[in-house]
Design a protein around this motif. Structure first.
Motif, PDB file in Angstrom:
ATOM      1  N   VAL A 140      39.827  37.887  36.783  1.00  0.00           N
ATOM      2  CA  VAL A 140      39.796  39.198  37.423  1.00  0.00           C
ATOM      3  C   VAL A 140      41.161  39.430  38.062  1.00  0.00           C
ATOM      4  O   VAL A 140      41.852  38.478  38.441  1.00  0.00           O
ATOM      5  CB  VAL A 140      38.672  39.307  38.470  1.00  0.00           C
ATOM      6  N   PHE A 141      41.554  40.694  38.173  1.00  0.00           N
ATOM      7  CA  PHE A 141      42.903  41.035  38.617  1.00  0.00           C
ATOM      8  C   PHE A 141      42.843  41.946  39.840  1.00  0.00           C
ATOM      9  O   PHE A 141      42.029  42.868  39.903  1.00  0.00           O
ATOM     10  CB  PHE A 141      43.668  41.731  37.489  1.00  0.00           C
TER      11      PHE A 141
ATOM     12  N   THR B 252      22.739  31.228  41.241  1.00  0.00           N
ATOM     13  CA  THR B 252      23.693  30.341  40.593  1.00  0.00           C
ATOM     14  C   THR B 252      24.896  30.151  41.511  1.00  0.00           C
ATOM     15  O   THR B 252      24.903  30.635  42.642  1.00  0.00           O
ATOM     16  CB  THR B 252      24.116  30.896  39.217  1.00  0.00           C
ATOM     17  N   ALA B 253      25.916  29.431  41.055  1.00  0.00           N
ATOM     18  CA  ALA B 253      27.091  29.142  41.878  1.00  0.00           C
ATOM     19  C   ALA B 253      28.350  29.507  41.102  1.00  0.00           C
ATOM     20  O   ALA B 253      28.381  29.446  39.865  1.00  0.00           O
ATOM     21  CB  ALA B 253      27.125  27.662  42.262  1.00  0.00           C
ATOM     22  N   PHE B 254      29.407  29.864  41.842  1.00  0.00           N
ATOM     23  CA  PHE B 254      30.649  30.294  41.217  1.00  0.00           C
ATOM     24  C   PHE B 254      31.827  29.544  41.827  1.00  0.00           C
ATOM     25  O   PHE B 254      31.832  29.223  43.011  1.00  0.00           O
ATOM     26  CB  PHE B 254      30.851  31.803  41.400  1.00  0.00           C
ATOM     27  N   LEU B 255      32.816  29.284  40.983  1.00  0.00           N
ATOM     28  CA  LEU B 255      34.035  28.600  41.406  1.00  0.00           C
ATOM     29  C   LEU B 255      35.214  29.529  41.193  1.00  0.00           C
ATOM     30  O   LEU B 255      35.377  30.097  40.111  1.00  0.00           O
ATOM     31  CB  LEU B 255      34.229  27.311  40.593  1.00  0.00           C
ATOM     32  N   TYR B 256      36.065  29.685  42.225  1.00  0.00           N
ATOM     33  CA  TYR B 256      37.275  30.488  42.128  1.00  0.00           C
ATOM     34  C   TYR B 256      38.479  29.571  41.983  1.00  0.00           C
ATOM     35  O   TYR B 256      38.584  28.559  42.669  1.00  0.00           O
ATOM     36  CB  TYR B 256      37.479  31.345  43.381  1.00  0.00           C
ATOM     37  N   SER B 257      39.403  29.944  41.114  1.00  0.00           N
ATOM     38  CA  SER B 257      40.650  29.196  40.989  1.00  0.00           C
ATOM     39  C   SER B 257      41.809  30.173  40.871  1.00  0.00           C
ATOM     40  O   SER B 257      41.708  31.214  40.212  1.00  0.00           O
ATOM     41  CB  SER B 257      40.615  28.250  39.781  1.00  0.00           C
ATOM     42  N   TRP B 258      42.909  29.840  41.539  1.00  0.00           N
ATOM     43  CA  TRP B 258      44.117  30.665  41.540  1.00  0.00           C
ATOM     44  C   TRP B 258      44.810  30.511  40.201  1.00  0.00           C
ATOM     45  O   TRP B 258      45.040  29.404  39.735  1.00  0.00           O
ATOM     46  CB  TRP B 258      45.014  30.219  42.681  1.00  0.00           C
ATOM     47  N   ASN B 259      45.161  31.615  39.559  1.00  0.00           N
ATOM     48  CA  ASN B 259      45.640  31.554  38.179  1.00  0.00           C
ATOM     49  C   ASN B 259      46.907  32.380  38.029  1.00  0.00           C
ATOM     50  O   ASN B 259      46.996  33.265  37.192  1.00  0.00           O
ATOM     51  CB  ASN B 259      44.543  32.057  37.230  1.00  0.00           C
ATOM     52  N   ASN B 260      47.904  32.090  38.892  1.00  0.00           N
ATOM     53  CA  ASN B 260      49.155  32.845  38.881  1.00  0.00           C
ATOM     54  C   ASN B 260      50.339  31.902  38.800  1.00  0.00           C
ATOM     55  O   ASN B 260      50.323  30.813  39.378  1.00  0.00           O
ATOM     56  CB  ASN B 260      49.286  33.680  40.158  1.00  0.00           C
ATOM     57  N   ASP B 261      51.370  32.320  38.091  1.00  0.00           N
ATOM     58  CA  ASP B 261      52.620  31.579  38.123  1.00  0.00           C
ATOM     59  C   ASP B 261      53.544  32.239  39.141  1.00  0.00           C
ATOM     60  O   ASP B 261      53.165  33.172  39.844  1.00  0.00           O
ATOM     61  CB  ASP B 261      53.270  31.516  36.738  1.00  0.00           C
TER      62      ASP B 261
ATOM     63  N   ASP C  84      25.640  37.494  38.258  1.00  0.00           N
ATOM     64  CA  ASP C  84      26.760  38.339  38.660  1.00  0.00           C
ATOM     65  C   ASP C  84      27.369  37.809  39.948  1.00  0.00           C
ATOM     66  O   ASP C  84      26.673  37.257  40.799  1.00  0.00           O
ATOM     67  CB  ASP C  84      26.301  39.777  38.911  1.00  0.00           C
ATOM     68  N   ASP C  85      28.674  38.011  40.080  1.00  0.00           N
ATOM     69  CA  ASP C  85      29.353  37.707  41.334  1.00  0.00           C
ATOM     70  C   ASP C  85      30.275  38.869  41.668  1.00  0.00           C
ATOM     71  O   ASP C  85      30.909  39.446  40.779  1.00  0.00           O
ATOM     72  CB  ASP C  85      30.162  36.415  41.222  1.00  0.00           C
ATOM     73  N   VAL C  86      30.319  39.228  42.939  1.00  0.00           N
ATOM     74  CA  VAL C  86      31.265  40.238  43.409  1.00  0.00           C
ATOM     75  C   VAL C  86      32.393  39.499  44.113  1.00  0.00           C
ATOM     76  O   VAL C  86      32.199  38.914  45.176  1.00  0.00           O
ATOM     77  CB  VAL C  86      30.599  41.246  44.361  1.00  0.00           C
ATOM     78  N   VAL C  87      33.565  39.509  43.510  1.00  0.00           N
ATOM     79  CA  VAL C  87      34.718  38.779  44.030  1.00  0.00           C
ATOM     80  C   VAL C  87      35.466  39.687  45.004  1.00  0.00           C
ATOM     81  O   VAL C  87      35.858  40.800  44.644  1.00  0.00           O
ATOM     82  CB  VAL C  87      35.651  38.335  42.891  1.00  0.00           C
ATOM     83  N   LEU C  88      35.659  39.210  46.233  1.00  0.00           N
ATOM     84  CA  LEU C  88      36.332  39.985  47.273  1.00  0.00           C
ATOM     85  C   LEU C  88      37.721  39.412  47.522  1.00  0.00           C
ATOM     86  O   LEU C  88      37.877  38.200  47.682  1.00  0.00           O
ATOM     87  CB  LEU C  88      35.531  39.950  48.577  1.00  0.00           C
ATOM     88  N   ALA C  89      38.728  40.275  47.577  1.00  0.00           N
ATOM     89  CA  ALA C  89      40.107  39.856  47.834  1.00  0.00           C
ATOM     90  C   ALA C  89      40.572  40.445  49.165  1.00  0.00           C
ATOM     91  O   ALA C  89      40.509  41.657  49.376  1.00  0.00           O
ATOM     92  CB  ALA C  89      41.029  40.309  46.703  1.00  0.00           C
TER      93      ALA C  89
ATOM     94  N   VAL D  92      53.302  38.394  40.510  1.00  0.00           N
ATOM     95  CA  VAL D  92      53.004  38.482  41.935  1.00  0.00           C
ATOM     96  C   VAL D  92      52.509  39.857  42.361  1.00  0.00           C
ATOM     97  O   VAL D  92      51.936  39.995  43.428  1.00  0.00           O
ATOM     98  CB  VAL D  92      54.238  38.097  42.777  1.00  0.00           C
ATOM     99  N   ARG D  93      52.722  40.874  41.566  1.00  0.00           N
ATOM    100  CA  ARG D  93      52.236  42.193  41.940  1.00  0.00           C
ATOM    101  C   ARG D  93      50.763  42.363  41.586  1.00  0.00           C
ATOM    102  O   ARG D  93      50.068  43.171  42.170  1.00  0.00           O
ATOM    103  CB  ARG D  93      53.054  43.270  41.238  1.00  0.00           C
ATOM    104  N   LEU D  94      50.292  41.628  40.603  1.00  0.00           N
ATOM    105  CA  LEU D  94      48.911  41.700  40.160  1.00  0.00           C
ATOM    106  C   LEU D  94      48.354  40.283  40.194  1.00  0.00           C
ATOM    107  O   LEU D  94      48.646  39.473  39.323  1.00  0.00           O
ATOM    108  CB  LEU D  94      48.841  42.278  38.742  1.00  0.00           C
ATOM    109  N   PHE D  95      47.576  39.974  41.223  1.00  0.00           N
ATOM    110  CA  PHE D  95      47.061  38.618  41.376  1.00  0.00           C
ATOM    111  C   PHE D  95      45.884  38.385  40.436  1.00  0.00           C
ATOM    112  O   PHE D  95      45.011  39.234  40.289  1.00  0.00           O
ATOM    113  CB  PHE D  95      46.636  38.375  42.826  1.00  0.00           C
ATOM    114  N   ARG D  96      45.874  37.216  39.826  1.00  0.00           N
ATOM    115  CA  ARG D  96      44.843  36.865  38.854  1.00  0.00           C
ATOM    116  C   ARG D  96      44.018  35.701  39.388  1.00  0.00           C
ATOM    117  O   ARG D  96      44.554  34.675  39.792  1.00  0.00           O
ATOM    118  CB  ARG D  96      45.494  36.494  37.520  1.00  0.00           C
ATOM    119  N   VAL D  97      42.701  35.858  39.365  1.00  0.00           N
ATOM    120  CA  VAL D  97      41.786  34.831  39.844  1.00  0.00           C
ATOM    121  C   VAL D  97      40.788  34.519  38.738  1.00  0.00           C
ATOM    122  O   VAL D  97      40.214  35.425  38.133  1.00  0.00           O
ATOM    123  CB  VAL D  97      41.035  35.299  41.112  1.00  0.00           C
TER     124      VAL D  97
END
Length: 225
Positions: A166-167, A97-106, A126-131, A110-115
């Motif tokens: 995910v955080f 399958t395919a996955f789309l990432y979007s930045w979800n922070n105001d 399943d997807d393993v998201v790498l930061a 800023v200390r805990l990034f949300r994607v």
């Protein structure tokens, strides 16, 4: 199937093969695991935990040189420092399958990034998201700055069209550069946040360089240091 990395260029570049399944030490159930993937009984969601180099790489590395960074007998090691072209990069992996990432922070969080991760394909998976964090700053005083550095990863299971946040916490320790004498430094400048291969955000620190001691500290965006 192998215990470590192999030069799989001939398979990757051959028109006879559309995909490749690589397995490390799979144990007694490796045959069942492979058949479940091949016959669409299981949707793989894995990431390669190593970088796979070409066969010529071993000819350029001395067995007596264990440094991570380049020297006269070492062309760099791992995704952090290797500037050559790997056969398969650290973190490579496919899914049915395919996955789309979007930045979800105001601007405050800023200390805990949300994607946000969305399954845009036609089956669950399943997807393993790498930061990663990547410094844009020039090194000073013989410091060693990685090309990029993993600071978080998270596995998510998503049905079709399902989304989940995910955080990833980021601390100052992830931004430090290390001088050849072992001292750690925090430098002002720009730091890119990458989710997978996507550049999502740039964090800027202002002020003077400081030598980092063994103390805890977390920062906010545009913080003076």
């Amino acid at each position: 199937m192998s215990g470590s990395g192999l030069d799989l260029t001939y398979i990757r570049d051959s028109p006879q093969f559309d995909s490749l399944i690589w397995i490390g030490y799979a144990g007694q159930s490796d045959g069942l695991a492979i058949s479940n993937v091949v016959f669409d009984q299981y949707n793989p969601g894995r990431r390669l935990p190593i970088a796979m180099y070409s066969a010529s790489y071993v000819d350029n590395v001395s067995m007596f040189d264990m440094q991570m960074i380049s020297s006269s007998t070492n062309p760099d090691r791992t995704y952090k420092f290797y500037t050559g072209k790997a056969v398969y990069k650290f973190g490579s992996g496919l899914s049915y399958t395919a996955f789309l990432y979007s930045w979800n922070n105001d601007s405050i969080l800023v200390r805990l990034f949300r994607v946000n991760v969305t399954n845009t394909g036609e089956i669950s998976g399943d997807d393993v998201v790498l930061a990663f964090v990547r410094s844009r700053n020039a090194t000073m005083n013989g410091e060693i700055s990685p090309i990029k550095q993993l600071f978080g990863f998270e596995r998510v299971s998503l049905a079709v069209n399902q989304s989940k946040d995910v955080f990833f916490p980021l601390t100052v320790q992830h931004l430090l550069t290390i001088a050849r004498d072992g001292t750690k430094w925090l430098r002002p400048g720009s730091y890119d946040i990458l989710i997978g291969e996507q550049h999502m955000h740039t964090l800027k620190l202002y002020g003077q360089s400081i030598q980092w001691a063994s103390k805890r500290h977390v920062f906010s965006s545009n913080e003076n240091i």
